[in-house]
Design a protein around this motif. Structure first.
Motif, PDB file in Angstrom:
ATOM      1  N   GLN A 142      34.813  36.963  41.429  1.00  0.00           N
ATOM      2  CA  GLN A 142      34.643  36.039  42.556  1.00  0.00           C
ATOM      3  C   GLN A 142      33.676  36.605  43.586  1.00  0.00           C
ATOM      4  N   PHE A 143      33.736  37.921  43.801  1.00  0.00           N
ATOM      5  CA  PHE A 143      32.820  38.573  44.742  1.00  0.00           C
ATOM      6  C   PHE A 143      31.373  38.393  44.286  1.00  0.00           C
ATOM      7  N   VAL A 144      31.110  38.623  42.999  1.00  0.00           N
ATOM      8  CA  VAL A 144      29.745  38.503  42.475  1.00  0.00           C
ATOM      9  C   VAL A 144      29.273  37.055  42.562  1.00  0.00           C
ATOM     10  N   GLU A 145      30.154  36.111  42.266  1.00  0.00           N
ATOM     11  CA  GLU A 145      29.776  34.700  42.351  1.00  0.00           C
ATOM     12  C   GLU A 145      29.382  34.330  43.784  1.00  0.00           C
ATOM     13  N   GLN A 146      30.157  34.806  44.766  1.00  0.00           N
ATOM     14  CA  GLN A 146      29.840  34.533  46.168  1.00  0.00           C
ATOM     15  C   GLN A 146      28.536  35.213  46.583  1.00  0.00           C
ATOM     16  N   LEU A 147      28.304  36.434  46.076  1.00  0.00           N
ATOM     17  CA  LEU A 147      27.063  37.145  46.387  1.00  0.00           C
ATOM     18  C   LEU A 147      25.863  36.380  45.842  1.00  0.00           C
ATOM     19  N   ALA A 148      25.974  35.875  44.615  1.00  0.00           N
ATOM     20  CA  ALA A 148      24.884  35.099  44.024  1.00  0.00           C
ATOM     21  C   ALA A 148      24.603  33.846  44.853  1.00  0.00           C
ATOM     22  N   ALA A 149      25.671  33.192  45.302  1.00  0.00           N
ATOM     23  CA  ALA A 149      25.499  31.988  46.126  1.00  0.00           C
ATOM     24  C   ALA A 149      24.811  32.317  47.448  1.00  0.00           C
ATOM     25  N   SER A 150      25.158  33.459  48.051  1.00  0.00           N
ATOM     26  CA  SER A 150      24.541  33.844  49.323  1.00  0.00           C
ATOM     27  C   SER A 150      23.056  34.141  49.168  1.00  0.00           C
ATOM     28  N   LEU A 151      22.637  34.518  47.959  1.00  0.00           N
ATOM     29  CA  LEU A 151      21.225  34.791  47.689  1.00  0.00           C
ATOM     30  C   LEU A 151      20.513  33.594  47.064  1.00  0.00           C
ATOM     31  N   ASN A 152      21.247  32.465  46.941  1.00  0.00           N
ATOM     32  CA  ASN A 152      20.698  31.240  46.346  1.00  0.00           C
ATOM     33  C   ASN A 152      20.208  31.471  44.922  1.00  0.00           C
ATOM     34  N   LEU A 153      21.009  32.225  44.159  1.00  0.00           N
ATOM     35  CA  LEU A 153      20.659  32.527  42.776  1.00  0.00           C
ATOM     36  C   LEU A 153      21.697  31.920  41.837  1.00  0.00           C
ATOM     37  N   PRO A 154      21.282  31.464  40.657  1.00  0.00           N
ATOM     38  CA  PRO A 154      22.248  30.941  39.679  1.00  0.00           C
ATOM     39  C   PRO A 154      23.178  32.042  39.188  1.00  0.00           C
ATOM     40  N   PHE A 155      24.423  31.664  38.920  1.00  0.00           N
ATOM     41  CA  PHE A 155      25.450  32.611  38.493  1.00  0.00           C
ATOM     42  C   PHE A 155      25.972  32.200  37.129  1.00  0.00           C
ATOM     43  N   ALA A 156      26.112  33.170  36.233  1.00  0.00           N
ATOM     44  CA  ALA A 156      26.661  32.911  34.896  1.00  0.00           C
ATOM     45  C   ALA A 156      27.714  33.967  34.597  1.00  0.00           C
ATOM     46  N   ARG A 157      28.808  33.537  34.020  1.00  0.00           N
ATOM     47  CA  ARG A 157      29.938  34.437  33.757  1.00  0.00           C
ATOM     48  C   ARG A 157      30.352  34.359  32.292  1.00  0.00           C
ATOM     49  N   ARG A 158      30.772  35.500  31.778  1.00  0.00           N
ATOM     50  CA  ARG A 158      31.361  35.558  30.447  1.00  0.00           C
ATOM     51  C   ARG A 158      32.651  36.362  30.523  1.00  0.00           C
ATOM     52  N   ASP A 159      33.637  35.982  29.737  1.00  0.00           N
ATOM     53  CA  ASP A 159      34.919  36.687  29.664  1.00  0.00           C
ATOM     54  C   ASP A 159      35.052  37.333  28.291  1.00  0.00           C
ATOM     55  N   ILE A 160      35.380  38.621  28.284  1.00  0.00           N
ATOM     56  CA  ILE A 160      35.554  39.341  27.036  1.00  0.00           C
ATOM     57  C   ILE A 160      36.898  40.068  27.069  1.00  0.00           C
ATOM     58  N   HIS A 161      37.399  40.460  25.892  1.00  0.00           N
ATOM     59  CA  HIS A 161      38.691  41.144  25.794  1.00  0.00           C
ATOM     60  C   HIS A 161      38.567  42.338  24.847  1.00  0.00           C
ATOM     61  N   PRO A 162      37.873  43.396  25.272  1.00  0.00           N
ATOM     62  CA  PRO A 162      37.671  44.555  24.385  1.00  0.00           C
ATOM     63  C   PRO A 162      38.966  45.273  24.024  1.00  0.00           C
ATOM     64  N   ALA A 163      39.995  45.151  24.864  1.00  0.00           N
ATOM     65  CA  ALA A 163      41.260  45.829  24.575  1.00  0.00           C
ATOM     66  C   ALA A 163      41.940  45.262  23.338  1.00  0.00           C
ATOM     67  N   ASP A 164      41.549  44.055  22.922  1.00  0.00           N
ATOM     68  CA  ASP A 164      42.161  43.430  21.741  1.00  0.00           C
ATOM     69  C   ASP A 164      41.541  43.922  20.438  1.00  0.00           C
ATOM     70  N   LEU A 165      40.465  44.688  20.526  1.00  0.00           N
ATOM     71  CA  LEU A 165      39.761  45.136  19.326  1.00  0.00           C
ATOM     72  C   LEU A 165      40.167  46.559  18.956  1.00  0.00           C
ATOM     73  N   PRO A 166      40.147  46.892  17.682  1.00  0.00           N
ATOM     74  CA  PRO A 166      40.433  48.278  17.276  1.00  0.00           C
ATOM     75  C   PRO A 166      39.256  49.184  17.583  1.00  0.00           C
ATOM     76  N   GLY A 167      39.507  50.470  17.615  1.00  0.00           N
ATOM     77  CA  GLY A 167      38.435  51.428  17.831  1.00  0.00           C
ATOM     78  C   GLY A 167      38.334  51.867  19.275  1.00  0.00           C
ATOM     79  N   ASN A 168      37.196  52.453  19.610  1.00  0.00           N
ATOM     80  CA  ASN A 168      36.972  53.010  20.945  1.00  0.00           C
ATOM     81  C   ASN A 168      36.822  51.899  21.974  1.00  0.00           C
ATOM     82  N   LEU A 169      37.651  51.945  23.013  1.00  0.00           N
ATOM     83  CA  LEU A 169      37.657  50.888  24.025  1.00  0.00           C
ATOM     84  C   LEU A 169      36.326  50.822  24.770  1.00  0.00           C
ATOM     85  N   GLU A 170      35.808  51.972  25.209  1.00  0.00           N
ATOM     86  CA  GLU A 170      34.564  51.971  25.991  1.00  0.00           C
ATOM     87  C   GLU A 170      33.400  51.455  25.160  1.00  0.00           C
ATOM     88  N   ALA A 171      33.346  51.861  23.886  1.00  0.00           N
ATOM     89  CA  ALA A 171      32.258  51.401  23.016  1.00  0.00           C
ATOM     90  C   ALA A 171      32.361  49.897  22.772  1.00  0.00           C
TER      91      ALA A 171
END
Length: 400
Positions: free
Chosen positions: A139-168
């Motif tokens: 929400q902070f980033v979305e508001q920042l983009a609006a204050s700069l009059n820039l388009p905002f795009a968001r994606r949601d991911i769930h890396p914790a649901d995958l096997p293997g190294n979380l950071e990778a």
């Protein structure tokens, strides 16, 4: 003010000084004072000279506007010289809400409308769903983009649901999501907020892991990103890599811009966080410009790696053939070049590149260069097998 930069310095302060009479420091010689006063009057910052306008007030000159901050100027230089960004480019700015990405976003937003750039910016945010406060960050980033009059795009991911190294997993999904945003907005470039301190951290971590020359190239200023569409080329750039964390915080302080804190960055049980909080401050106390030195070292290893690649290109190893090269040829080759030749051959045969670390390849290099005969076999992923005989080194895939 040196004469060479006088015109630009006065232009920067013109909007803040218009109509005011300012102090001309007495340390300047008479010619210098006359030049400054003449330029101020020529730009209508001061009224024409007259008996009633000769008083000089002790009013300090204001600091330069934020768009002349060293970080902004460094980003502009990096875009031209390091990242190969052209005027009119569309850039997805990856913004997590942290200080680094927020500073990069502001710097690019200041440069974007300039006639020499005319950049089209899209603010991209990836919600990892790993922390309770992650939604507040989005929400902070979305508001920042609006204050700069820039388009905002968001994606949601769930890396914790995958096997293997979380950071990778998180990193791979994050770049994949930013690439999707770039495709949707017809952008060919993705910018992230990596800086010189990150470069120093990365090199230290890779040294601890025993990285090869390839690993000691560190964070690249620019590199291609894999794309699902073969006709589309995406470039990942790090235009803030020449500046350290202190410069980032200084710009945000000058702008009065807040930012979000990732609590996981303070978890010193993680190697990178421990290096950041315990090791980097000590190195900076010993050598204040150590992040700059790290960038120079990474550039040097990048050049060395290029030489290794050129040497490996000269080795004739027919693709699609089981024969890689003869043992006698391998013995005469530089071990570093031989490592690269075998790594390429294994990748061409279908082996996963991330399984071919320096440590994994070292036994092969030792065996390829010794005088021992007989058959020795080394197994890799996807059923790939490398065989070393008295005469040659061969690669084939074991059939189930």
């Amino acid at each position: 003010i040196e004469r060479a930069g006088l015109d630009q310095a006065i232009d920067r302060g013109a909007d803040l000084l218009a109509g005011d009479i300012v102090e001309v420091h007495s340390q300047l010689h008479d010619t210098g004072r006359r030049i400054i006063m003449r330029l101020l009057r020529h730009r209508l910052i001061l009224p024409p000279s007259g008996p009633t306008q000769r008083r000089l007030y002790n009013r300090p000159m204001p600091g330069p506007p934020a768009h002349y901050h060293p970080l902004v100027r460094s980003v502009a230089k990096s875009l031209r010289q390091r990242c190969d960004v052209h005027p009119g480019s569309a850039i997805v700015v990856g913004c997590s809400g942290g200080a680094d990405s927020v500073a990069l976003l502001h710097a690019l937003a200041m440069l974007a409308p300039r006639r020499k750039w005319r950049l089209r910016l899209i603010v991209g945010h990836v919600q990892h769903h790993l922390r309770e406060e992650a939604e507040t960050d989005a929400q902070f980033v979305e508001q920042l983009a609006a204050s700069l009059n820039l388009p905002f795009a968001r994606r949601d991911i769930h890396p914790a649901d995958l096997p293997g190294n979380l950071e990778a997993n998180a990193r791979d999904l994050r770049y994949q999501s930013l690439a999707e945003i770039a495709f949707e907005h017809d952008a060919s470039t993705i910018a992230t907020g990596h800086h010189a301190d990150d470069q120093l951290e990365t090199l230290l971590m890779r040294i601890l892991r025993g990285a090869s020359v390839a690993g000691l190239r560190g964070i690249a200023w620019s590199k291609p990103l894999p794309a699902d569409d073969a006709k589309t080329t995406l470039q990942l750039i790090r235009p803030m890599l020449a500046m350290d964390r202190a410069s980032i915080l200084d710009l945000l302080d000058q702008l009065g811009q807040s930012f979000r804190e990732d609590t996981t960055n303070t978890d010193t049980s993680r190697t990178r966080a421990k290096i950041r909080h315990d090791v980097i401050p000590l190195l900076k106390a010993i050598q204040p410009d150590s992040p700059t030195k790290a960038n120079a070292l990474a550039d040097h290893f990048r050049e060395v790696h290029g030489l290794i690649q050129d040497a490996a290109d000269e080795v004739a190893c027919p693709k699609g053939s089981a024969l890689v090269l003869g043992r006698e040829v391998a013995r005469k080759m530089n071990p570093v070049v031989l490592t690269e030749v075998l790594r390429r051959a294994l990748i061409d045969s279908g082996c996963a590149a991330d399984q071919l670390s320096r440590g994994a390849l070292l036994p092969l290099i030792t065996a390829a260069r010794d005088q021992v005969g007989g058959d020795r076999r080394f197994q890799f992923t996807h059923g790939i097998q490398l065989c070393i005989t008295r005469q040659a080194i061969t690669i084939h895939q074991v059939q189930d």
